[in-house]
Write a protein that holds these residues in place. Structure first.
Motif, PDB file in Angstrom:
ATOM      1  N   PRO A 163     -11.107  -0.407   4.556  1.00 55.22           N
ATOM      2  CA  PRO A 163     -12.441  -1.183   4.032  1.00 55.22           C
ATOM      3  C   PRO A 163     -12.033  -1.599   2.642  1.00 55.22           C
ATOM      4  N   LEU A 164     -11.226  -1.122   1.865  1.00 58.52           N
ATOM      5  CA  LEU A 164     -10.694  -1.690   0.505  1.00 58.52           C
ATOM      6  C   LEU A 164     -10.348  -2.809   0.453  1.00 58.52           C
ATOM      7  N   LEU A 165      -9.786  -3.630   1.464  1.00 63.84           N
ATOM      8  CA  LEU A 165      -9.287  -4.975   1.591  1.00 63.84           C
ATOM      9  C   LEU A 165     -10.309  -6.131   1.331  1.00 63.84           C
ATOM     10  N   CYS A 166     -11.288  -5.595   1.709  1.00 65.05           N
ATOM     11  CA  CYS A 166     -12.498  -6.938   1.527  1.00 65.05           C
ATOM     12  C   CYS A 166     -13.709  -6.035   0.699  1.00 65.05           C
ATOM     13  N   ALA A 167     -14.261  -5.254   1.596  1.00 64.18           N
ATOM     14  CA  ALA A 167     -15.499  -4.416   0.905  1.00 64.18           C
ATOM     15  C   ALA A 167     -15.385  -4.146  -0.532  1.00 64.18           C
ATOM     16  N   PHE A 189      -7.980  -4.008  -8.711  1.00 58.65           N
ATOM     17  CA  PHE A 189      -8.800  -3.139  -7.574  1.00 58.65           C
ATOM     18  C   PHE A 189      -8.239  -1.811  -7.237  1.00 58.65           C
ATOM     19  N   PHE A 190      -7.016  -2.019  -6.695  1.00 60.19           N
ATOM     20  CA  PHE A 190      -6.416  -0.743  -6.063  1.00 60.19           C
ATOM     21  C   PHE A 190      -6.005   0.064  -7.217  1.00 60.19           C
ATOM     22  N   ALA A 191      -5.545  -0.387  -8.340  1.00 56.95           N
ATOM     23  CA  ALA A 191      -5.527   0.606  -9.469  1.00 56.95           C
ATOM     24  C   ALA A 191      -6.751   1.400 -10.093  1.00 56.95           C
ATOM     25  N   VAL A 192      -7.788   0.589  -9.763  1.00 59.53           N
ATOM     26  CA  VAL A 192      -9.424   1.195 -10.254  1.00 59.53           C
ATOM     27  C   VAL A 192      -9.641   2.262  -9.225  1.00 59.53           C
ATOM     28  N   ALA A 193      -9.385   1.709  -7.933  1.00 62.00           N
ATOM     29  CA  ALA A 193      -9.820   2.606  -6.949  1.00 62.00           C
ATOM     30  C   ALA A 193      -9.310   4.004  -6.848  1.00 62.00           C
ATOM     31  N   ARG A 194      -7.758   3.996  -7.219  1.00 60.48           N
ATOM     32  CA  ARG A 194      -7.056   5.184  -7.546  1.00 60.48           C
ATOM     33  C   ARG A 194      -7.656   6.081  -8.896  1.00 60.48           C
ATOM     34  N   ARG A 195      -8.059   5.173  -9.864  1.00 60.31           N
ATOM     35  CA  ARG A 195      -8.440   5.966 -11.122  1.00 60.31           C
ATOM     36  C   ARG A 195      -9.909   6.767 -10.726  1.00 60.31           C
ATOM     37  N   ALA A 196     -10.828   5.852  -9.816  1.00 60.22           N
ATOM     38  CA  ALA A 196     -11.906   6.317  -9.479  1.00 60.22           C
ATOM     39  C   ALA A 196     -12.125   7.252  -8.396  1.00 60.22           C
ATOM     40  N   GLU A 197     -10.874   7.576  -7.842  1.00 59.98           N
ATOM     41  CA  GLU A 197     -10.746   8.502  -6.710  1.00 59.98           C
ATOM     42  C   GLU A 197     -11.844   8.237  -5.321  1.00 59.98           C
ATOM     43  N   VAL A 198     -11.747   6.875  -5.273  1.00 57.05           N
ATOM     44  CA  VAL A 198     -12.809   6.175  -4.336  1.00 57.05           C
ATOM     45  C   VAL A 198     -12.484   6.955  -2.831  1.00 57.05           C
ATOM     46  N   GLU A 199     -13.487   7.148  -2.378  1.00 58.53           N
ATOM     47  CA  GLU A 199     -13.432   7.853  -0.656  1.00 58.53           C
ATOM     48  C   GLU A 199     -14.283   7.045  -0.082  1.00 58.53           C
ATOM     49  N   THR A 200     -13.790   6.330   1.128  1.00 61.40           N
ATOM     50  CA  THR A 200     -14.728   5.445   1.957  1.00 61.40           C
ATOM     51  C   THR A 200     -15.184   6.239   2.822  1.00 61.40           C
ATOM     52  N   GLU A 201     -16.383   6.243   3.319  1.00 63.17           N
ATOM     53  CA  GLU A 201     -17.170   6.601   4.388  1.00 63.17           C
ATOM     54  C   GLU A 201     -16.934   5.667   5.854  1.00 63.17           C
ATOM     55  N   LEU A 215       0.988  -1.232  -0.122  1.00 60.41           N
ATOM     56  CA  LEU A 215       0.088  -0.167  -0.006  1.00 60.41           C
ATOM     57  C   LEU A 215       0.926   1.251  -0.109  1.00 60.41           C
ATOM     58  N   PRO A 216       0.266   2.359  -0.619  1.00 60.23           N
ATOM     59  CA  PRO A 216       1.055   3.724  -0.538  1.00 60.23           C
ATOM     60  C   PRO A 216       1.546   4.227   1.057  1.00 60.23           C
ATOM     61  N   ASP A 217       2.708   4.692   1.024  1.00 60.30           N
ATOM     62  CA  ASP A 217       3.127   4.958   2.329  1.00 60.30           C
ATOM     63  C   ASP A 217       2.301   6.232   2.983  1.00 60.30           C
ATOM     64  N   ASP A 218       1.682   6.906   1.946  1.00 58.01           N
ATOM     65  CA  ASP A 218       0.848   8.152   2.615  1.00 58.01           C
ATOM     66  C   ASP A 218      -0.583   7.913   2.673  1.00 58.01           C
ATOM     67  N   ILE A 226     -18.486   0.437  -4.411  1.00 53.89           N
ATOM     68  CA  ILE A 226     -18.542  -0.018  -5.664  1.00 53.89           C
ATOM     69  C   ILE A 226     -19.487   0.989  -6.424  1.00 53.89           C
ATOM     70  N   ALA A 227     -20.484   2.029  -5.980  1.00 54.42           N
ATOM     71  CA  ALA A 227     -21.110   2.664  -6.528  1.00 54.42           C
ATOM     72  C   ALA A 227     -20.186   3.752  -7.099  1.00 54.42           C
ATOM     73  N   GLN A 228     -19.073   4.139  -6.382  1.00 53.17           N
ATOM     74  CA  GLN A 228     -18.173   5.204  -7.038  1.00 53.17           C
ATOM     75  C   GLN A 228     -17.511   4.692  -8.058  1.00 53.17           C
ATOM     76  N   VAL A 229     -17.092   3.346  -8.141  1.00 52.13           N
ATOM     77  CA  VAL A 229     -16.413   2.762  -9.232  1.00 52.13           C
ATOM     78  C   VAL A 229     -17.411   2.834 -10.504  1.00 52.13           C
ATOM     79  N   CYS A 230     -18.757   2.322 -10.287  1.00 52.46           N
ATOM     80  CA  CYS A 230     -19.643   2.574 -11.338  1.00 52.46           C
ATOM     81  C   CYS A 230     -19.843   3.928 -11.787  1.00 52.46           C
ATOM     82  N   ARG A 231     -19.915   4.786 -11.300  1.00 46.71           N
ATOM     83  CA  ARG A 231     -19.973   6.311 -11.419  1.00 46.71           C
ATOM     84  C   ARG A 231     -18.774   6.592 -12.276  1.00 46.71           C
ATOM     85  N   CYS A 232     -17.483   6.026 -11.995  1.00 43.70           N
ATOM     86  CA  CYS A 232     -16.546   6.340 -12.830  1.00 43.70           C
ATOM     87  C   CYS A 232     -16.424   5.757 -14.167  1.00 43.70           C
TER      88      CYS A 232
END
Length: 327
Positions: free
Chosen positions: A144-148, A286-298, A133-136, A177-183
């Protein structure tokens, strides 16, 4: 080290002081910074999964820093940021592993289920199965990205490329996944518990085309539906909402019994499929997709000692997004 331990199935977790574990030759000792609270943890604690063998430390969405590496765990240095997901180890030799389907391994190990997990200050994990994972990155927001996130991504891939996607149960996985779908330019139709206005508003805020109760008809025929809620009665409901040739994906590890339904609801080449576990390739994708979709977890943050309260809030539907423990 401190750990929240399941000593008896169906009973609250208990805090324990334990000696700091020593990693094996291929393992890492990781200081946990945060660990997500997943519905699968509830299934473990409540005894809804088979062969739960206490004492066990739950938790399979752990983010932390490497403290020590075994002699054969090369490529890691103290301080490296890693994630510890559900898939803890595979045999590597069964037909599924040899066929590139390690998620179906005949002899797997699962974090927080068959080996101690992340509801602790430290966890030991196989070096080959952690996620770099990124250091920062914010540890709690990443957990939550690791399973959800990963299971949601595998379910979305299995759902196919359809434009209209129904998400049944709008919790940790669905809000990612709603954020990924939106992207990806898809339309999200969010189905929540009937009357759950807060969850429906949350879904709309994340870009859902429509949000309503699971007892309401979809306003348009769905190309696919993903069931995150572990409610078997939603399977026929989702089938009825899905167009010809559509697919219903059951994303959970446990679900209540599916009631009988007329064959005509399945006819016209509709499909029902399930998702099982994840692969290391899923994580890389997925972690590449999450970065591209700028996923923000609540997230809702809890102290490690409050793990039972976090589990209760998840069980009773009081969370928006995901719960995360911070040791």
């Amino acid at each position: 080290m401190r750990a929240m331990v399941l000593k008896t199935v169906g009973e609250p977790l208990a805090m324990e002081e334990r000696p700091e574990p020593t990693p094996g030759p291929t393992e890492l000792l990781i200081r946990v910074e945060a660990c997500g609270v997943c519905r699968t943890d509830l299934h473990v604690v409540d005894g809804e999964l088979p062969d739960v063998r206490p004492p066990i430390v739950p938790g399979h969405e752990a983010v932390g820093r490497v403290e020590r590496a075994g002699a054969a765990a090369r490529g890691f240095a103290p301080g490296d940021r890693v994630g510890v997901p559900w898939l803890g180890r595979t045999c590597g030799v069964c037909p599924y592993c040899r066929d590139g389907r390690e998620n179906l391994c005949d002899h797997p190990s699962f974090t927080g289920y068959t080996r101690d997990g992340g509801y602790a200050t430290h966890v030991v994990a196989e070096a080959d199965f952690v996620v770099r994972l990124p250091d920062d990155a914010d540890a709690a927001a990443t957990a939550p990205l690791l399973c959800a996130g990963l299971i949601g991504w595998r379910a979305l891939k299995m759902a196919g490329p359809g434009r209209r996607v129904g998400l049944y149960g709008f919790g940790a996985s669905a809000h990612i996944i709603a954020q990924v779908c939106r992207c990806e330019g898809r339309e999200v139709y969010a189905f929540t518990r009937p009357g759950d206005q807060a969850a429906q508003g949350f879904a709309r805020r994340l870009g859902a085309q429509w949000a309503g109760g699971s007892d309401e008809p979809a306003p348009a025929a769905l190309d696919a539906a993903i069931l995150f809620a572990p409610v078997g009665a939603l399977v026929p409901a989702a089938l009825r909402a899905t167009r010809k040739g559509g697919r219903v994906v059951c994303a959970g590890i446990h679900m209540s019994d599916v009631p009988s339904f007329p064959y005509r609801w399945l006819w016209e080449e509709r499909q029902i499929v399930s998702v099982a576990n994840l692969t290391r390739a899923d994580a890389a994708e997925f972690f590449a997709v999450a970065r591209r979709a700028e996923v923000e977890t609540e997230i809702s943050r809890y102290r490690l000692a409050d793990a039972n309260r976090a589990l209760a809030d998840l069980r009773d539907g009081r969370l928006q997004g995901a719960a995360v423990l911070e040791p």
